[in-house]
Write an enzyme that holds these catalytic residues in place. Structure first.
Site, PDB file in Angstrom:
ATOM      1  N   SER A   1      -4.250 -26.474  -2.097  1.00 21.48           N
ATOM      2  CA  SER A   1      -3.165 -27.437  -2.443  1.00 21.48           C
ATOM      3  C   SER A   1      -1.851 -26.946  -1.450  1.00 21.48           C
ATOM      4  CB  SER A   1      -2.496 -27.272  -4.005  1.00 21.48           C
ATOM      5  OG  SER A   1      -1.500 -28.276  -4.030  1.00 21.48           O
TER       6      SER A   1
ATOM      7  N   ASP B   1      -7.007 -32.620  -4.660  1.00 24.08           N
ATOM      8  CA  ASP B   1      -6.595 -31.622  -4.880  1.00 24.08           C
ATOM      9  C   ASP B   1      -7.605 -30.698  -5.904  1.00 24.08           C
ATOM     10  OD1 ASP B   1      -4.977 -29.305  -5.467  1.00 24.08           O
ATOM     11  OD2 ASP B   1      -3.123 -30.307  -4.945  1.00 24.08           O
TER      12      ASP B   1
END
Length: 834
Positions: free
Chosen positions: A366, A652
């Site tokens: 991320s 993610d």
């Protein structure tokens, strides 16, 4: 060209499968007034055919079909047939009653098996099916495999049409060629009204398909009508009736063309020439669980840098060599701009302490990947002072972001997405988000690509970056049920549990059966940043799990019911079957609607699936590497796994665990120490605890994380987790984002004056913290305080880090001593026997 050591060859044969759908009994269906109108569907995706179905038996609770279907199956592939029972409705969607998932390994050769599947014990609902498998007379073929995936031999079918015809077609006509299970699937060749082939059809039409899978080519002539043609409705019914089917399994690679006459309604038959050719055996997908050769070469170079750095920091008399050199890694969690900013500070602090050159890997997920991808644009970033990089980050984090949504930027986004689509990308909101990241944290357009970061690794001068994403299902399945780690490096992109990787520059290109079929330009780094750090592609189930950590609602109310229905006699005679027979009972209408609402990902993105055309090995789930990286409840259902998916859905990694541990825990990387930098605000220990639970379940070496209630209440600057009984488990130094002694000390051992006390007031806990996830703009004061806090926490634990380095070196030496002693004993025994 790939190293042959990454895969091997196995002998395989083809079989003919016959499935006879006999009857069902006591079927209740969903209609309250009438009896059900039943039919059965068969789906065997490894046979490269569409779903097949019986006729419908109307208004009958005990339907009898007595229909037979034929398939060609491959001996080395995991063949699971799905037999589903449906209740046909007029005017509304048919009701799906049950599905039986049946491992065809239950059926011995040349011995028909009659199965009676119990669908509902309470109402005594049953389905009776007979299976028969016979050998096809042929020579056994070599098949490429890594024990989890199977790549059959590929053949190419060339189809050409005679260029001149004396008798023209009266109307515009097209030749429709279909090869199910091929890369191309369908091709159309247009013929004009004078029956002279258009320019596009002068070239040969090619299909790429797997050998020995019972593949067929169908060909027919269809008329092409304009929307305003009044004769369309009357004459269209006659199109496609004269269809010709050619079993390609009966043809061998040849030098000469074979002529086929295709019947035409108005004129003489159309002559089509076909030819079968061998395809090169070399694969563009690397099948193997070992590290790629380029990473191995990098590690050899990096070892020299690490050895020199450890000698200096630990004050050793001589350099460590070979296996004495511990592998030290940095693990960074996500957290948006907070993670991006904090990782700059931590890397700068490691550099300040002389520890950055001790690091071999940096893994990120991320927001931390935004820092990594920016730093690696400079091939010598770790040899330069990072203060300039921090100043640039500060400039972007503190600037206003309104221009990101200006009309000019929106026009730019549209133009870039249109170009990306032309380049072959499957554009989505994820790509738009990547362009927004570029706008917020870069000056102008960033043309860099991930593969270009190899320049920063050429001489082992920097740690190797590992970027983590997660492959999920785009709909109908929650992240709780299905998730697979996907690893990005400057060298390769790989799906870990399948042992399949492609060159980084080929990510986004089209693959089939392990071959690169259509090359697309490598996406710009901003698109990958959007993929790695897409905080917007959550579905409602993910949100529920992340906020409550409870999955009981999903399990109890929404998931389809799955039951094992194997009987004792099946278990006793099973020889080659590994998977249990399972019964799927779909959720009711309301639950289906609720499931669709909860699992839909309206703003996720899809990527080209580089496993397309590969199959799962019949023993795939018995391979240690696959089960080690088992991430999904669907792993026991091969028809639902990624090789059979049209696309990848990469999101993610923080939707499961907000950490990037998995790439560092691969046995091949032999990581000894992990500096875990956790940038989570409210739960600074959750990621390491979740990783411990995950690793314990999967049998992956990871130290035990056990915390008392008191330790949970008061968070420390650093936690040490290690397993004294398991030297293969890495030592984890976990640095949560907390404000402890920094409130009273501005530097390690240097107290704050009364005037400086406000500088120690950094809110990294409350809901009103300025560093919340979706805030991408900090004030200069907020940015500076975050930098100072993270720097202080690391420097304040320098001695602890150095002590851990000493422990890792001693553990490495002890392990090498034991290994050397073992080898000496084995050599002595060998000499004695000789």
């Amino acid at each position: 060209m790939l190293s042959p050591s990454t895969h091997y060859k196995e002998k395989a044969s083809s079989y003919e499968l016959t499935v006879r759908i006999i009857q069902a009994q006591n079927i209740h269906g969903t209609d309250l007034v009438t009896k059900p109108d039943c039919y059965v569907c068969l789906w065997l995706p490894t046979a490269l055919t569409d779903k097949k179905r019986t006729k419908t038996i109307w208004n009958n609770a005990n339907p009898v079909w007595e229909e037979t279907f034929h398939f060609t199956i491959h001996s080395l592939v995991q063949n699971v047939l799905e037999v589903s029972l449906h209740d046909e409705d007029i005017g509304t969607a048919d009701d799906h009653l049950y599905t039986v998932s049946y491992d065809l390994g239950n059926v011995p050769l040349n011995e028909p098996v009659l199965e009676t599947f119990t669908l509902n014990k309470e109402f005594e609902e049953e389905l009776q099916v007979e299976f028969d498998v016979v050998s096809i007379s042929e020579t056994r073929k070599n098949v490429t495999t890594n024990g989890v995936l199977v790549c059959p031999e590929m053949l190419a079918l060339e189809v050409a049409v005679a260029k001149h015809r004396k008798e023209p077609f009266k109307m515009k006509t097209e030749l429709v060629l279909t090869v199910k299970g091929s890369y191309e699937t369908e091709r159309r060749i247009s013929l004009n009204s004078n029956s002279i082939l258009e320019r596009s059809s002068h070239e040969k039409v090619v299909f790429h398909f797997p050998r020995d899978f019972g593949t067929e080519m169908t060909a027919c002539l269809n008329r092409v009508y304009s929307p305003f043609d009044v004769t369309f409705s009357n004459e269209a019914e006659n199109d496609g009736i004269n269809q010709t089917t050619v079993p390609l399994s009966l043809l061998s690679p040849m030098e000469n063309d074979i002529s086929i006459q295709l019947p035409a309604v108005e004129v003489k038959p159309l002559e089509v020439k076909i030819k079968i050719k061998e395809c090169p055996e070399e694969l563009d997908v690397r099948l193997g669980f070992d590290l790629c050769d380029k990473e191995k070469i990098f590690l050899q170079k990096r070892q020299r840098v690490v050895a020199e750095a450890l000698k200096n920091i630990l004050h050793l008399d001589k350099n460590l060599v070979g296996e004495e050199i511990p592998v030290i890694a940095v693990m960074a969690t996500g957290g948006g701009a907070r993670a991006m900013s904090s990782l700059y500070s931590h890397l700068s602090s490691l550099q300040e302490m002389g520890l950055l050159d001790c690091i071999s890997y940096i893994a990120g997920a991320s927001g931390s990947t935004w820092t990594m991808s920016k730093l690696y644009e400079d091939p010598k970033w770790s040899q330069r002072e990072l203060s300039e990089s921090i100043n640039q980050a500060k400039e972007h984090v503190t600037k206003k972001k309104m221009s990101t949504f200006s009309m000019n930027r929106l026009k730019y986004y549209r133009k870039e997405l249109q170009q990306a689509a032309k380049d072959g990308q499957k554009t989505s909101f994820t790509d738009l988000w990547g362009l927004m990241i570029e706008s917020m944290f870069y000056k102008g357009k960033n043309e860099s690509r991930l593969s270009e970061q190899r320049a920063a690794l050429e001489n082992g001068q920097n740690p190797l970056p590992l970027y983590l994403a997660m492959n999920v299902k785009s709909d109908k399945t929650s992240t709780l049920d299905f998730k697979e780690w996907c690893e990005f490096t400057p060298y390769e992109v790989g799906l870990l549990k399948y042992g399949a990787s492609i060159r980084t520059e080929d990510f986004g290109s089209e693959f089939y059966m392990g071959r690169l079929m259509k090359k697309h330009p490598e996406p710009r780094i901003c698109y990958l940043q959007g993929l790695w750090g897409n905080v917007f592609s959550l579905n409602l189930v993910d949100t529920w799990y992340l906020t409550t950590q409870l999955d009981t609602f999903w399990d109890n109310w929404v998931k389809d019911r799955v039951n094992d229905i194997d009987k004792e006699d099946i278990m006793q005679r099973r020889e080659t079957a590994h998977l249990k027979t399972r019964l799927f009972t779909p959720a009711g209408t309301v639950n289906k609607m609720l499931k669709g609402l909860l699992t839909n990902r309206p703003i996720d993105g899809e990527q080209q699936n580089f496993l397309r055309g590969l199959h799962l090995h019949k023993d795939y789930h018995q391979q240690a590497q696959f089960t080690t990286w088992k991430d999904s409840n669907l792993d026991i259902l091969p028809n639902n796994l990624t090789p059979l998916a049209d696309n990848l859905c990469l999101v993610d990694a923080g939707y499961f665990i907000n950490a990037s541990f998995p790439p560092l825990l691969r046995e091949e990387r032999k990581v000894d120490i992990i500096l875990s930098f956790d940038y989570t605000l409210d739960t600074p220990l959750l990621s390491v605890e979740q990783t411990c639970t995950y690793c314990t379940t999967q049998g992956i070496c990871f130290p035990r994380v056990s915390l008392s209630d008191e330790e949970r209440k008061t968070h420390k600057e650093c936690y040490v987790f290690k397993d004294e009984d398991n030297p293969n488990a890495p030592i984890v130094l976990h640095f949560p984002l907390v404000n402890d002694t920094f409130q009273k000390f501005k530097e390690p051992g240097v107290p704050r004056s009364p005037e400086e006390m406000p500088d120690g007031d950094v809110d990294v806990t409350g809901v009103w913290s300025p560093y919340f996830l979706t805030n991408f703009t900090y004030s200069e004061q907020e940015f500076d305080r975050l930098m100072k806090l993270t720097r202080y926490n690391l420097l304040n634990n320098k001695e602890l880090i150095i002590d851990t380095l000493h422990a890792a070196v001693q553990r490495r030496k002890a392990r090498n001593h034991c290994n050397g002693k073992y080898k000496t004993q084995k050599k002595s025994q060998f000499i004695k026997k000789s």
